[in-house]
Motif scaffolding. Structure first.
Motif, PDB file in Angstrom:
ATOM      1  N   ARG A   5       0.743  -1.239  -0.197  1.00 41.84           N
ATOM      2  CA  ARG A   5      -0.122   0.031  -0.053  1.00 41.84           C
ATOM      3  C   ARG A   5       0.712   1.213  -0.048  1.00 41.84           C
ATOM      4  O   ARG A   5       0.357   2.314  -0.582  1.00 41.84           O
ATOM      5  CB  ARG A   5      -0.810   0.031   1.158  1.00 41.84           C
ATOM      6  N   PHE A   8       1.415   2.334  -3.366  1.00 44.67           N
ATOM      7  CA  PHE A   8       0.309   2.814  -4.038  1.00 44.67           C
ATOM      8  C   PHE A   8       0.080   4.308  -3.841  1.00 44.67           C
ATOM      9  O   PHE A   8      -0.266   4.906  -3.143  1.00 44.67           O
ATOM     10  CB  PHE A   8      -0.872   2.180  -3.330  1.00 44.67           C
TER      11      PHE A   8
ATOM     12  N   TRP B  33      -6.227  -1.633   7.071  1.00 46.39           N
ATOM     13  CA  TRP B  33      -7.190  -0.362   7.171  1.00 46.39           C
ATOM     14  C   TRP B  33      -6.864  -0.013   8.490  1.00 46.39           C
ATOM     15  O   TRP B  33      -7.524   0.895   9.029  1.00 46.39           O
ATOM     16  CB  TRP B  33      -8.853  -0.894   7.206  1.00 46.39           C
ATOM     17  N   ASP B  94      -7.660  -4.346  -2.208  1.00 48.14           N
ATOM     18  CA  ASP B  94      -8.879  -3.434  -2.294  1.00 48.14           C
ATOM     19  C   ASP B  94      -8.397  -2.163  -2.800  1.00 48.14           C
ATOM     20  O   ASP B  94      -9.413  -1.291  -3.066  1.00 48.14           O
ATOM     21  CB  ASP B  94      -9.804  -3.381  -0.850  1.00 48.14           C
ATOM     22  N   GLU B  95      -7.153  -1.634  -2.987  1.00 43.58           N
ATOM     23  CA  GLU B  95      -6.747  -0.548  -3.323  1.00 43.58           C
ATOM     24  C   GLU B  95      -7.357   0.549  -2.435  1.00 43.58           C
ATOM     25  O   GLU B  95      -7.650   1.681  -2.907  1.00 43.58           O
ATOM     26  CB  GLU B  95      -6.946  -0.424  -4.717  1.00 43.58           C
ATOM     27  N   PHE B  96      -7.584   0.333  -1.309  1.00 41.73           N
ATOM     28  CA  PHE B  96      -7.982   1.400  -0.431  1.00 41.73           C
ATOM     29  C   PHE B  96      -9.265   1.761  -0.733  1.00 41.73           C
ATOM     30  O   PHE B  96      -9.650   3.099  -0.437  1.00 41.73           O
ATOM     31  CB  PHE B  96      -6.899   2.548  -0.525  1.00 41.73           C
TER      32      PHE B  96
END
Lengths: 229, 259
Positions: A5, A8, B33, B94-96
């Motif tokens: 992430r 990303f 998350w 889930d690509e945020f």
């Protein structure tokens, strides 16, 4: 955050078009650890509606210990003897809240209002009483009183309930405004105390004792070797 | 029945690995998350539920360990990608996107309740007892995610469209949860993984559809005629290797390390 992430970089494809409205409301949560036992203050949380508040209450406070019931109370429904939570203007914070819980719209009833005696023709009703013995102590439930208005309920509690007589502060809430699980609870089967203060303390203590013992053993062995050879 | 027949050990290990691997990957994905939930309380709740999934996975790996002689850590972190039995839906990132995270949880949690409900009726009592207990926790997860789906579906036009888009995107992967593991038919006929009324694809679809309808969302789930080789047989998306490379990084440095 995971490394994947962190890599990303692009922003979300569709940024939010709706501005936050700040419509979360504060709720105070009490847990009951055994049948007929007192309700004990657990903490505060914020939620958009009663259903969401109870989901969070069960998640945050109902699952890490065995308990038989959890109740949530809107801050606006509390009248406090110290004036911290005065009653809201007529029509707000009391009575039926229309359209508050989406769960109701699904046909499910995850939360229920605690049944209470119907107000008499004179407008009297049952109020739940909570007390704090000294400033900073945990709040505890202390029973119920019948009264027409919140201030009268505080006065009645002072007069009739032993626990309330010498209390530092008293909260009263109309009994029909308590949001209750009514026993719809389950606590965690697996040990996740590592993420609680008490679990962290125990585990860290055990590790430090083991570390200390290991260090002492190493020092003893070193001294022993020096003395013997 | 407390003693498991020898011929059922391997199929049962496969079934429990599928369950545990789903939970571990879902827990790992959802733990991303932490600190990023849409509101503080949900951040905490979502993180707790991610930890629930990982704790359930550990419990199940320990059961598999009793059948195979391996430790829970070896099973969780020490296998090659093709030895995992998770479904594709828990592998994909889930690509945020909060709606995507919820949609994945929605499909998976409902499926877990169905699967654990069947295992709770297992003729192998040690499994039945544990499945019943963690199934009850999973039911709370379902209540939670259903509440979010309804809120977002009935929220604003934007929240509805984003929730719908996430459901549409993951629906093709959701049926993969139902791919049987190798030897599953043996477990079914022996009563170790018994069929239970309404605990089948139609029952799952019915529950999902009911919530989607309450949320004003559409959901079309067609029962797959055949399920080709997928995650339950070790055929995975490219995302699993990426996930494992990250999740197993520390373990691979010192596999036997104790914490």
């Amino acid at each position: 955050m995971s490394k994947i992430r962190e890599q990303f970089e692009s922003p979300p494809p569709t940024p939010l078009e709706v501005q936050a409205t700040g419509d979360l409301k504060p709720y105070v949560i009490f847990t009951q650890l055994k049948v007929n036992g007192p309700y004990i203050y657990a903490g505060w949380l914020e939620a958009a509606d009663d259903g969401m508040a109870m989901e969070f209450a069960k998640e945050h406070y109902g699952q890490d210990q065995e308990c038989v019931n959890v109740i949530a109370i809107r801050r606006g429904d509390i009248t406090s003897s110290d004036g911290l939570y005065p009653p809201l203007p007529l029509g707000e914070g009391s009575g039926v809240r229309a359209g508050s819980a989406p769960a109701t719209q699904t046909g499910r009833e995850p939360t229920e209002r605690t049944p209470s005696p119907q107000p008499s023709p004179k407008g009297r009703g049952s109020f739940a009483v909570f007390t704090q013995k000294r400033a900073g102590d945990l709040w505890l439930s202390a029973g119920t009183v019948d009264a027409a208005k919140p201030q009268a309920a505080i006065d009645a509690a002072r007069e009739k309930i032993k626990q309330a007589k010498a209390a530092h502060a008293i909260w009263v809430v109309r009994a029909d405004q308590l949001i209750s699980t009514h026993g719809d609870l389950i606590w965690r089967y697996t040990d996740q105390s590592y993420r609680l203060a008490r679990g962290y303390g125990r585990e860290v203590r055990a590790k430090w004792i083991a570390f200390r013992d290991e260090k002492q053993l190493a020092e003893y062995e070193r001294d022993d070797l020096q003395e013997s050879f | 029945m407390t003693d498991l027949p020898t011929n059922l050990k391997q199929p049962l290990a496969q079934l429990l690995l599928a369950l545990a691997d789903d939970k571990l990957m879902l827990g790992h994905r959802n733990s991303d998350w932490t600190g990023l939930g849409p509101i503080l309380e949900e951040d905490i709740a979502f993180s707790h539920m991610a930890q629930d999934e990982m704790a359930h996975a550990q419990l199940l790996y320990e059961m598999v360990g009793e059948l195979t002689g391996k430790t829970a850590d070896e099973l969780a972190f020490g296998r090659k990608p093709e030895e995992y039995r998770c479904a594709a839906i828990v592998e994909v990132p889930d690509e945020f996107d909060w709606a995507t995270a919820l949609a994945r949880k929605f499909f998976c949690d409902h499926f877990d309740v169905i699967r654990l409900g069947r295992l709770a009726k297992s003729s192998w009592k040690p499994l039945a007892e544990r499945a019943a207990r963690i199934g009850a926790e999973e039911a709370l997860h379902v209540e939670h995610v259903d509440g979010w789906l309804v809120r977002l579906g009935r929220g604003t036009g934007e929240s509805k469209s984003r929730m719908q888009k996430a459901l549409d995107a993951l629906t093709p992967l959701a049926a993969g949860l139902w791919e049987p593991v190798e030897g599953e038919e043996q477990l079914v006929s022996a009563g170790t993984y018994p069929p239970v009324e309404a605990h089948d694809f139609k029952g799952w679809r019915s529950k999902l559809t009911k919530t989607a309808q309450a949320a004003g969302l559409t959901l079309t789930l067609n029962e797959p005629r055949t399920l080709g080789k997928g995650g339950r047989r070790g055929v995975h998306t490219k995302h699993l290797k990426e996930l494992l490379d990250e999740m197993c990084e520390v373990y691979r440095v010192e596999p036997g390390a104790a914490w």
